[in-house]
Write a protein that holds these residues in place. Structure first.
Motif, PDB file in Angstrom:
ATOM      1  N   UNK A 170      -1.798 -34.170  45.306  1.00 22.38           N
ATOM      2  CA  UNK A 170      -2.136 -33.220  44.245  1.00 22.38           C
ATOM      3  C   UNK A 170      -3.293 -33.683  43.380  1.00 22.38           C
ATOM      4  N   UNK A 171      -3.589 -34.980  43.386  1.00 21.78           N
ATOM      5  CA  UNK A 171      -4.641 -35.512  42.527  1.00 21.78           C
ATOM      6  C   UNK A 171      -5.861 -35.968  43.316  1.00 21.78           C
ATOM      7  N   UNK A 172      -5.940 -35.530  44.567  1.00 21.87           N
ATOM      8  CA  UNK A 172      -7.084 -35.869  45.392  1.00 21.87           C
ATOM      9  C   UNK A 172      -6.670 -36.271  46.793  1.00 21.87           C
ATOM     10  N   UNK A 202     -11.089 -31.012  47.253  1.00 23.87           N
ATOM     11  CA  UNK A 202      -9.790 -30.613  46.719  1.00 23.87           C
ATOM     12  C   UNK A 202      -9.546 -31.320  45.394  1.00 23.87           C
ATOM     13  N   UNK A 203      -9.216 -30.558  44.378  1.00 20.97           N
ATOM     14  CA  UNK A 203      -8.869 -31.151  43.090  1.00 20.97           C
ATOM     15  C   UNK A 203      -7.497 -30.639  42.658  1.00 20.97           C
ATOM     16  N   UNK A 204      -7.080 -31.022  41.467  1.00 20.20           N
ATOM     17  CA  UNK A 204      -5.748 -30.672  41.008  1.00 20.20           C
ATOM     18  C   UNK A 204      -5.567 -29.176  40.817  1.00 20.20           C
ATOM     19  N   UNK A 205      -6.649 -28.465  40.538  1.00 17.87           N
ATOM     20  CA  UNK A 205      -6.543 -27.014  40.373  1.00 17.87           C
ATOM     21  C   UNK A 205      -6.030 -26.355  41.644  1.00 17.87           C
ATOM     22  N   UNK A 206      -6.413 -26.883  42.798  1.00 18.13           N
ATOM     23  CA  UNK A 206      -5.913 -26.349  44.066  1.00 18.13           C
ATOM     24  C   UNK A 206      -4.404 -26.556  44.155  1.00 18.13           C
ATOM     25  N   UNK A 207      -3.947 -27.758  43.792  1.00 11.70           N
ATOM     26  CA  UNK A 207      -2.514 -28.047  43.823  1.00 11.70           C
ATOM     27  C   UNK A 207      -1.751 -27.143  42.856  1.00 11.70           C
ATOM     28  N   UNK A 208      -2.311 -26.904  41.691  1.00  6.00           N
ATOM     29  CA  UNK A 208      -1.650 -26.054  40.702  1.00  6.00           C
ATOM     30  C   UNK A 208      -1.587 -24.612  41.192  1.00  6.00           C
ATOM     31  N   UNK A 209      -2.644 -24.140  41.833  1.00  5.20           N
ATOM     32  CA  UNK A 209      -2.635 -22.782  42.384  1.00  5.20           C
ATOM     33  C   UNK A 209      -1.570 -22.640  43.470  1.00  5.20           C
ATOM     34  N   UNK A 216      -3.927 -36.959  32.648  1.00  2.39           N
ATOM     35  CA  UNK A 216      -3.865 -36.220  31.393  1.00  2.39           C
ATOM     36  C   UNK A 216      -4.599 -34.888  31.500  1.00  2.39           C
ATOM     37  N   UNK A 217      -5.760 -34.895  32.155  1.00  4.70           N
ATOM     38  CA  UNK A 217      -6.510 -33.645  32.305  1.00  4.70           C
ATOM     39  C   UNK A 217      -5.746 -32.634  33.160  1.00  4.70           C
ATOM     40  N   UNK A 218      -5.105 -33.132  34.229  1.00  2.00           N
ATOM     41  CA  UNK A 218      -4.407 -32.224  35.141  1.00  2.00           C
ATOM     42  C   UNK A 218      -3.110 -31.694  34.545  1.00  2.00           C
ATOM     43  N   UNK A 219      -2.384 -32.547  33.852  1.00  5.89           N
ATOM     44  CA  UNK A 219      -1.055 -32.163  33.369  1.00  5.89           C
ATOM     45  C   UNK A 219      -1.076 -31.478  32.015  1.00  5.89           C
ATOM     46  N   UNK A 220      -2.188 -31.578  31.307  1.00  3.71           N
ATOM     47  CA  UNK A 220      -2.266 -30.951  29.995  1.00  3.71           C
ATOM     48  C   UNK A 220      -2.129 -29.433  30.127  1.00  3.71           C
ATOM     49  N   UNK A 221      -1.163 -28.868  29.462  1.00  9.06           N
ATOM     50  CA  UNK A 221      -0.941 -27.427  29.491  1.00  9.06           C
ATOM     51  C   UNK A 221       0.030 -26.947  30.547  1.00  9.06           C
ATOM     52  N   UNK A 222       0.492 -27.836  31.440  1.00  6.43           N
ATOM     53  CA  UNK A 222       1.411 -27.401  32.492  1.00  6.43           C
ATOM     54  C   UNK A 222       2.771 -26.993  31.934  1.00  6.43           C
ATOM     55  N   UNK A 223       3.212 -27.653  30.873  1.00  6.19           N
ATOM     56  CA  UNK A 223       4.491 -27.269  30.278  1.00  6.19           C
ATOM     57  C   UNK A 223       4.420 -25.845  29.723  1.00  6.19           C
TER      58      UNK A 223
END
Length: 332
Positions: free
Chosen positions: A183-185, A192-199, A227-234
């Protein structure tokens, strides 16, 4: 110890002396000192946080894979019972070989322990549901190249099959979680970045998943990227349980865990086995308990539980690590 008066730092021993001596000390030439008020560190605000710890030793450990080492149902239940005694309430395992398909996970285990099985395709999902687990973990890789290398199928086919598994699980009353690996690369696909994993996780969140897991199998995460990837996921997945599974291959697991906690994520999946490249349960718990965080896990009993994994359950002899693809993602 000193007392601060303006820009003058006066030792405590001088302050205890007579007023005359204090006036004498104040007349001495002193270099002015500039004071600085630092903001409170985020770690200070994490003290007392309730943290959930899940065990993935049976799925992830390079030294033991009980479900593929010819172990019996009693061996598996002994590990689950030991984990339950230590306070672990969630144990994840891989789909067992055909020889163990008759062993239901839903029976003969302590009350309060959830058993989950990770699956990659429709056939595995059907076999897993026959074992009556509490949860299915729908697993896929964020990158197209990584998913193809690990499963032998295009990512779109994996998604389609896992969506069918989700429908079968819902009909059976079994909850599902979505675990996105790399998920982080991914070293096989730099785009592929974390945005792909989040989508990808969004697809399963909309399909009834009760939790999302972001996995750093490739050890490409660092505290800043976490921190950049997980910020806002909650806030993005308010009704879901969000977890992070971190790698310690580069020694960053604990720092990455702290970075995730600063974003509000307090759910981690760890392995009890020493030497595992994933986050060590012992190291993570030692840090969390030192921070006065609540985990509900007894360290002494957890050590006794980990002793069961010193050698593979069943034959008590060293085992081979799980096979890995060129992407570095372990087969589960």
């Amino acid at each position: 110890m000193t007392f601060h008066i303006g820009t003058l730092f006066i030792p405590k021993r001088i302050c205890r002396a007579s007023p005359g001596r204090l006036r004498w000390y104040a007349r001495l030439p002193h270099k002015p000192r500039r004071t600085m008020m630092l903001p409170s560190l985020p770690i200070l605000h994490l003290a007392g946080t309730r943290v959930r710890i899940d065990d993935i030793s049976l799925r992830r450990s390079p030294r033991v894979n009980a479900l593929r080492a010819g172990s019996s149902a009693s061996d598996i239940q002994a590990f689950i019972a030991a984990a339950n005694t230590a306070g672990v309430r969630y144990v994840e395992a891989p789909l067992p070989d055909q020889g163990l398909d008759a062993v239901p996970f839903g029976t003969g285990r302590p009350t309060g322990t959830q058993v989950a099985i990770s699956v990659w395709d429709l056939d595995g999902g059907r076999r897993a549901l026959a074992l009556r687990p509490d949860c299915l973990v729908l697993t896929l890789v964020a990158s197209e190249a990584g998913n193809l290398a690990l499963t032998g199928r295009p990512r779109v086919d994996t998604i389609e099959q896992l969506q069918q598994v989700a429908a079968l699980a819902a009909a059976s009353g079994v909850s599902i979680m979505a675990a996105v690996h790399a998920a982080f690369g991914c070293p096989l696909d730099a785009s592929v970045d974390t945005e792909v994993a989040i989508d990808l996780a969004d697809l399963f969140a909309a399909g009834g998943a009760t939790g999302i897991v972001l996995c750093d199998d490739t050890a490409m995460a660092d505290p800043l990227s976490i921190e950049r990837a997980c910020d806002g996921l909650r806030d993005r997945w308010q009704a879901l349980d969000v977890a992070v599974e971190l790698s310690n291959a580069r020694g960053m697991a604990l720092a990455n865990a702290l970075a995730a906690m600063t974003t509000g994520i307090a759910h981690f999946r760890v392995s009890l086995t020493p030497g595992d490249t994933h986050t060590s349960a012992m190291a993570l718990l030692a840090m969390l308990h030192g921070m006065e965080c609540e985990t509900g896990i007894d360290m002494d009993r957890l050590h006794a539980c980990a002793a069961l994994l010193e050698f593979p359950i069943g034959d008590r002899s060293p085992s081979k690590p799980p096979s890995q693809t060129s992407s570095g993602i372990a087969r589960v």
